[in-house]
Design a protein around this motif. Structure first.
Motif, mmCIF file in Angstrom:
data_model
loop_
_atom_site.group_PDB
_atom_site.id
_atom_site.type_symbol
_atom_site.label_atom_id
_atom_site.label_comp_id
_atom_site.label_asym_id
_atom_site.label_seq_id
_atom_site.Cartn_x
_atom_site.Cartn_y
_atom_site.Cartn_z
ATOM 1 N N TRP A 1 0.833 -1.207 0.000
ATOM 2 C CA TRP A 1 0.000 0.000 0.000
ATOM 3 C C TRP A 1 0.864 1.252 0.000
ATOM 4 O O TRP A 1 0.608 2.197 -0.748
ATOM 5 C CB TRP A 1 -0.932 -0.020 1.205
ATOM 6 C CG TRP A 1 -1.859 1.163 1.251
ATOM 7 C CD1 TRP A 1 -3.026 1.334 0.576
ATOM 8 C CD2 TRP A 1 -1.661 2.363 2.021
ATOM 9 N NE1 TRP A 1 -3.585 2.547 0.874
ATOM 10 C CE2 TRP A 1 -2.768 3.205 1.754
ATOM 11 C CE3 TRP A 1 -0.695 2.790 2.909
ATOM 12 C CZ2 TRP A 1 -2.906 4.444 2.348
ATOM 13 C CZ3 TRP A 1 -0.824 4.043 3.494
ATOM 14 C CH2 TRP A 1 -1.923 4.857 3.217
ATOM 15 N N PRO B 1 -2.125 4.475 -8.135
ATOM 16 C CA PRO B 1 -3.441 4.511 -7.486
ATOM 17 C C PRO B 1 -4.389 5.471 -8.198
ATOM 18 O O PRO B 1 -3.964 6.346 -8.963
ATOM 19 C CB PRO B 1 -3.127 4.998 -6.068
ATOM 20 C CG PRO B 1 -1.873 5.789 -6.220
ATOM 21 C CD PRO B 1 -1.085 5.095 -7.303
ATOM 22 N N ARG C 1 2.465 1.749 -3.340
ATOM 23 C CA ARG C 1 1.467 2.232 -4.299
ATOM 24 C C ARG C 1 1.161 3.716 -4.072
ATOM 25 O O ARG C 1 1.067 4.491 -5.020
ATOM 26 C CB ARG C 1 0.200 1.395 -4.152
ATOM 27 C CG ARG C 1 -0.927 1.750 -5.116
ATOM 28 C CD ARG C 1 -2.012 0.709 -5.026
ATOM 29 N NE ARG C 1 -3.164 1.041 -5.834
ATOM 30 C CZ ARG C 1 -4.266 1.630 -5.364
ATOM 31 N NH1 ARG C 1 -4.339 1.950 -4.083
ATOM 32 N NH2 ARG C 1 -5.281 1.903 -6.158
ATOM 33 N N GLU C 2 1.016 4.127 -2.807
ATOM 34 C CA GLU C 2 0.738 5.535 -2.516
ATOM 35 C C GLU C 2 1.914 6.421 -2.911
ATOM 36 O O GLU C 2 1.723 7.598 -3.242
ATOM 37 C CB GLU C 2 0.429 5.704 -1.026
ATOM 38 C CG GLU C 2 -0.915 5.151 -0.598
ATOM 39 C CD GLU C 2 -2.056 5.881 -1.263
ATOM 40 O OE1 GLU C 2 -2.111 7.127 -1.177
ATOM 41 O OE2 GLU C 2 -2.903 5.211 -1.887
#
Length: 258
Positions: A30, A62, A33-34
């Protein structure tokens, strides 16, 4: 002889450990991805790259965030990056080479003078939804403290030692209760510009010093559309212009020290 059987025993401690491993793995994905919200997808600058396909990697980019602000259309926040075609050239032929401005970097908004494409609407106060940053002439009840210097009517001296104009008003932030800008009437330019308060100094004699730009550059600073309000986009352009002057105002400022 009976076959041997192996049994896997699962207790609470082992279960929590595996759950932590799974959580940490998902967290790493996560965060990675951010981290692709800025600068992705990558576009190869190699001419031989097949079809110049955008590179996202894994995990992919994203979805754009939508910030639902009180007085700004959420759709205005999902803009594309500025097109700098013709404004910069690579310093060398290798991929990722530094980009060199081809014209006036301060006027073009390049490098340290770059600005963000913010919404072209004024920031508003929370309670009555009035423009937050306004000149004192449009802010009843706001005055300069008796012990504070009042630069209105005082000359503005710039980097080159010239008098670039005269301060005609001060712009106050009605939410934060501080001064944000000096409104300067540029000498010989027949126009008024905003100078960030935090990039100006006022000496004991009342003279205002702005060392980030020359007199000619101050006269060419970005303007505002309305005489008594400033938009978020205009604020970013003004701050970027004067901040970029610390690097671009003179050729010596952008050169190496040794």
């Amino acid at each position: 002889m009976p076959g041997a059987h192996q049994f896997v025993q699962m207790d609470l401690a082992a279960g929590l450990l595996y759950a932590f491993f799974a959580f940490f793995f998902v967290l790493c994905l996560w965060l990675h991805r951010e981290g692709k919200r800025e600068g992705y997808p990558l576009i190869s600058d190699r001419p031989s790259h097949p079809l110049r396909v955008p590179i996202e990697g894994f995990p992919g980019v994203p979805r754009p965030k939508v910030f639902k602000l009180k007085h700004v259309d959420p759709h205005l926040l999902n803009r594309r990056e500025r097109d700098l075609t013709g404004l910069v050239v690579p310093a060398d032929g290798y991929p990722g080479a530094p980009l060199i401005p081809t014209g006036d970097a301060m006027q073009d908004g390049i490098g340290p003078a770059a600005y963000a494409e913010r919404a072209d609407v004024p920031d508003l106060t929370f309670d009555d939804e009035l423009p937050k940053i306004v000149p004192l002439r449009a802010a009843p009840g706001f005055t300069i403290g008796e012990t504070d210097p009042d630069p209105r009517g005082k000359p503005v001296v710039t980097l080159d030692g010239r008098i670039a104009g005269v301060v005609v008003d001060l712009w106050v932030d009605r939410s934060e209760m501080i001064l944000r800008y000096l409104e300067v009437e540029a000498a010989g330019a027949a126009r008024r510009v905003l100078v960030p308060m935090f990039l100006a100094t006022i000496n004991s004699a009342g003279t205002v010093r702005v060392i980030s730009v020359t007199a000619a550059q101050l006269a060419m600073a970005p303007g505002i559309a309305q005489p008594e309000q400033v938009t978020l986009l205009e604020e970013d352009k003004v701050a970027a212009y004067f901040g970029g002057g610390h690097f671009y105002a003179t050729p010596e400022r952008s050169e190496a020290l040794v």
